[in-house]
Motif scaffolding. Structure first.
Motif, PDB file in Angstrom:
ATOM      1  N   ARG A  52       0.763  -1.049   0.012  1.00 60.17           N
ATOM      2  CA  ARG A  52      -0.129   0.126   0.091  1.00 60.17           C
ATOM      3  C   ARG A  52       0.869   1.416  -0.058  1.00 60.17           C
ATOM      4  O   ARG A  52       1.977   1.276   0.570  1.00 60.17           O
ATOM      5  N   PRO A  53       0.365   2.195  -0.670  1.00 61.45           N
ATOM      6  CA  PRO A  53       1.289   3.682  -0.689  1.00 61.45           C
ATOM      7  C   PRO A  53       1.256   4.023   0.702  1.00 61.45           C
ATOM      8  O   PRO A  53       0.436   4.008   1.571  1.00 61.45           O
ATOM      9  N   ILE A  54       2.348   4.623   1.303  1.00 59.74           N
ATOM     10  CA  ILE A  54       2.407   5.092   2.547  1.00 59.74           C
ATOM     11  C   ILE A  54       2.348   6.669   2.460  1.00 59.74           C
ATOM     12  O   ILE A  54       2.631   7.563   1.685  1.00 59.74           O
ATOM     13  N   PRO A  55       1.195   6.769   3.583  1.00 59.47           N
ATOM     14  CA  PRO A  55       0.645   8.075   3.353  1.00 59.47           C
ATOM     15  C   PRO A  55       1.540   9.143   4.279  1.00 59.47           C
ATOM     16  O   PRO A  55       2.438   8.735   5.160  1.00 59.47           O
ATOM     17  N   GLU A  56       1.675  10.582   3.985  1.00 55.36           N
ATOM     18  CA  GLU A  56       2.553  11.347   4.975  1.00 55.36           C
ATOM     19  C   GLU A  56       3.931  11.043   4.770  1.00 55.36           C
ATOM     20  O   GLU A  56       4.357  11.129   5.969  1.00 55.36           O
ATOM     21  N   LEU A  57       4.516  10.570   3.760  1.00 53.75           N
ATOM     22  CA  LEU A  57       5.870  10.028   3.787  1.00 53.75           C
ATOM     23  C   LEU A  57       6.500  11.106   4.175  1.00 53.75           C
ATOM     24  O   LEU A  57       7.832  10.953   4.840  1.00 53.75           O
ATOM     25  N   ARG A  58       6.354  12.344   3.746  1.00 56.27           N
ATOM     26  CA  ARG A  58       7.364  13.643   3.942  1.00 56.27           C
ATOM     27  C   ARG A  58       7.386  14.035   5.502  1.00 56.27           C
ATOM     28  O   ARG A  58       8.188  14.185   6.047  1.00 56.27           O
ATOM     29  N   ALA A  59       6.339  13.881   6.090  1.00 59.39           N
ATOM     30  CA  ALA A  59       5.969  14.074   7.630  1.00 59.39           C
ATOM     31  C   ALA A  59       7.061  12.793   8.116  1.00 59.39           C
ATOM     32  O   ALA A  59       7.469  13.514   9.036  1.00 59.39           O
ATOM     33  N   ARG A  60       6.832  11.753   7.681  1.00 60.15           N
ATOM     34  CA  ARG A  60       7.629  10.712   8.481  1.00 60.15           C
ATOM     35  C   ARG A  60       9.171  11.240   8.558  1.00 60.15           C
ATOM     36  O   ARG A  60       9.805  10.862   9.381  1.00 60.15           O
ATOM     37  N   MET A  61       9.530  11.682   7.256  1.00 61.10           N
ATOM     38  CA  MET A  61      10.976  11.911   7.134  1.00 61.10           C
ATOM     39  C   MET A  61      11.509  13.116   8.022  1.00 61.10           C
ATOM     40  O   MET A  61      12.541  13.278   8.564  1.00 61.10           O
ATOM     41  N   ASP A  62      10.540  14.148   7.920  1.00 60.90           N
ATOM     42  CA  ASP A  62      10.622  15.326   8.942  1.00 60.90           C
ATOM     43  C   ASP A  62      10.823  14.705  10.215  1.00 60.90           C
ATOM     44  O   ASP A  62      11.644  15.229  11.093  1.00 60.90           O
TER      45      ASP A  62
ATOM     46  N   ARG B 285       9.992   7.639  21.251  1.00 61.73           N
ATOM     47  CA  ARG B 285       8.500   8.060  21.773  1.00 61.73           C
ATOM     48  C   ARG B 285       8.215   9.428  22.011  1.00 61.73           C
ATOM     49  O   ARG B 285       7.163  10.017  22.370  1.00 61.73           O
ATOM     50  N   GLU B 286       9.231  10.513  21.794  1.00 59.55           N
ATOM     51  CA  GLU B 286       8.995  11.690  21.722  1.00 59.55           C
ATOM     52  C   GLU B 286       8.944  12.377  20.450  1.00 59.55           C
ATOM     53  O   GLU B 286       8.809  13.780  20.356  1.00 59.55           O
ATOM     54  N   VAL B 287       8.408  11.607  19.496  1.00 63.23           N
ATOM     55  CA  VAL B 287       8.170  12.181  18.124  1.00 63.23           C
ATOM     56  C   VAL B 287       6.950  13.026  18.464  1.00 63.23           C
ATOM     57  O   VAL B 287       5.872  12.698  18.814  1.00 63.23           O
ATOM     58  N   PRO B 288       6.842  14.325  17.921  1.00 66.36           N
ATOM     59  CA  PRO B 288       5.677  15.123  18.055  1.00 66.36           C
ATOM     60  C   PRO B 288       4.418  14.521  17.396  1.00 66.36           C
ATOM     61  O   PRO B 288       4.537  13.777  16.444  1.00 66.36           O
ATOM     62  N   GLY B 289       3.255  14.537  18.211  1.00 70.84           N
ATOM     63  CA  GLY B 289       2.136  14.021  17.674  1.00 70.84           C
ATOM     64  C   GLY B 289       1.741  14.313  16.159  1.00 70.84           C
ATOM     65  O   GLY B 289       0.968  13.564  15.520  1.00 70.84           O
ATOM     66  N   ALA B 290       1.925  15.491  15.799  1.00 72.83           N
ATOM     67  CA  ALA B 290       1.671  16.113  14.469  1.00 72.83           C
ATOM     68  C   ALA B 290       2.352  15.036  13.329  1.00 72.83           C
ATOM     69  O   ALA B 290       1.679  15.080  12.177  1.00 72.83           O
ATOM     70  N   TYR B 291       3.387  14.555  13.632  1.00 70.14           N
ATOM     71  CA  TYR B 291       3.746  13.462  12.536  1.00 70.14           C
ATOM     72  C   TYR B 291       3.549  12.251  12.598  1.00 70.14           C
ATOM     73  O   TYR B 291       4.098  11.286  11.734  1.00 70.14           O
ATOM     74  N   GLY B 292       2.480  11.653  13.422  1.00 71.27           N
ATOM     75  CA  GLY B 292       2.191  10.151  13.572  1.00 71.27           C
ATOM     76  C   GLY B 292       2.716   9.544  14.702  1.00 71.27           C
ATOM     77  O   GLY B 292       3.081  10.131  15.645  1.00 71.27           O
ATOM     78  N   LYS B 293       2.269   8.195  14.712  1.00 71.15           N
ATOM     79  CA  LYS B 293       2.438   7.472  15.851  1.00 71.15           C
ATOM     80  C   LYS B 293       4.040   7.154  16.177  1.00 71.15           C
ATOM     81  O   LYS B 293       4.607   6.737  14.996  1.00 71.15           O
TER      82      LYS B 293
ATOM     83  N   ASP C 264       5.780   4.864  17.071  1.00 65.61           N
ATOM     84  CA  ASP C 264       5.959   3.346  16.762  1.00 65.61           C
ATOM     85  C   ASP C 264       5.984   3.185  15.376  1.00 65.61           C
ATOM     86  O   ASP C 264       6.873   2.319  14.703  1.00 65.61           O
ATOM     87  N   THR C 265       5.007   3.819  14.672  1.00 55.42           N
ATOM     88  CA  THR C 265       4.933   3.748  13.141  1.00 55.42           C
ATOM     89  C   THR C 265       6.380   4.386  12.688  1.00 55.42           C
ATOM     90  O   THR C 265       6.967   3.918  11.696  1.00 55.42           O
ATOM     91  N   ILE C 266       6.723   5.506  12.972  1.00 52.53           N
ATOM     92  CA  ILE C 266       7.914   6.277  12.670  1.00 52.53           C
ATOM     93  C   ILE C 266       8.957   5.474  13.030  1.00 52.53           C
ATOM     94  O   ILE C 266      10.014   5.363  11.987  1.00 52.53           O
ATOM     95  N   ALA C 267       9.392   5.018  14.040  1.00 51.97           N
ATOM     96  CA  ALA C 267      10.369   3.902  14.341  1.00 51.97           C
ATOM     97  C   ALA C 267      10.582   2.688  13.415  1.00 51.97           C
ATOM     98  O   ALA C 267      11.747   2.419  12.930  1.00 51.97           O
ATOM     99  N   ARG C 268       9.343   2.120  13.129  1.00 51.04           N
ATOM    100  CA  ARG C 268       9.418   1.022  12.484  1.00 51.04           C
ATOM    101  C   ARG C 268       9.690   1.355  10.922  1.00 51.04           C
ATOM    102  O   ARG C 268      10.780   0.760  10.290  1.00 51.04           O
ATOM    103  N   TYR C 269       9.158   2.449  10.311  1.00 51.09           N
ATOM    104  CA  TYR C 269       9.670   2.894   8.967  1.00 51.09           C
ATOM    105  C   TYR C 269      11.364   3.312   9.015  1.00 51.09           C
ATOM    106  O   TYR C 269      11.919   2.838   8.172  1.00 51.09           O
TER     107      TYR C 269
END
Length: 202
Positions: A39-49, A62-70, A72-77
């Motif tokens: 599946r296409p990854i949504p908000e890919l640019r936000a993940r890299m930010d 765990r201190e990833v700002p909420g505006a960028y997603g969960k 755990d999701t950022i860490a897994r990516y």
């Protein structure tokens, strides 16, 4: 083959900011655009930010700002990117890029993120970093880390030929073996680098 600089260097720090359009366009071709399920990854640019934000601030995931997603999701990516070889490819691209290339503008972000990948990628990644010379990607001071380039260091060490014939002065023999002992110790690096030293490393 990446261009090897004449001497290793540290990249000047840059405060974290969101990726500009030109920076994002330069980074996008290197990324994974789909999930493992296709599946296409949504908000890919936000993940890299988010990844670069955490890398530059040295904060835990765990201190990833909420505006960028969960978190755990950022860490897994990030781990997926690492296993897919993103950081070695980006380091090689930086070694070849000219001074005006858009990737140069986010070099500091990339190198700081690459530090987090070394535990997954191991000694071969440290070897690449040392060969390219982008020392900011190292997870600590070079003299405290394992040195996979020991053979090249040994090649520069003058060997006392007279030692083989048993005619070298004892002081000369002792000094040479002392140097060799230090090199072998440095090759393995420190078993543990204090957190304060790692945090202070540019």
């Amino acid at each position: 083959m990446p261009h090897l600089p004449h001497s290793p260097r540290l990249t000047p720090p840059r405060p974290w900011t969101r990726l500009s359009d030109s920076e994002w366009a330069a980074l996008l071709p290197y990324l994974l655009h789909r999930s493992p399920q296709g599946r296409p990854i949504p908000e890919l640019r936000a993940r890299m930010d988010a990844i670069f934000h955490i890398a530059c601030t040295q904060a835990p995931w765990r201190e990833v700002p909420g505006a960028y997603g969960k978190p755990d999701t950022i860490a897994r990516y990030f781990r997926r990117l690492t296993h897919a070889g993103l950081w070695p490819r980006l380091l090689e691209a930086l070694a070849e890029a000219g001074p005006a290339h858009p990737l140069r503008a986010i070099e500091y972000f990339i190198l700081r993120a690459a530090r987090r990948a070394h535990r997954i990628l191991g000694h071969r990644f440290l070897l690449l970093i040392r060969r390219i010379g982008l020392r900011t990607a190292l997870p600590g001071p070079p003299w405290l880390l394992p040195d996979p380039l020991l053979s090249e260091t040994l090649a520069r060490l003058p060997f006392p030929v007279r030692l083989l014939a048993g005619r070298a002065p004892k002081s000369r023999c002792k000094a040479w073996f002392s140097s060799l002992s230090r090199l072998l110790r440095d090759a393995g690096g420190r078993a543990r680098i204090p957190r304060s030293v790692r945090l202070a490393w540019a």
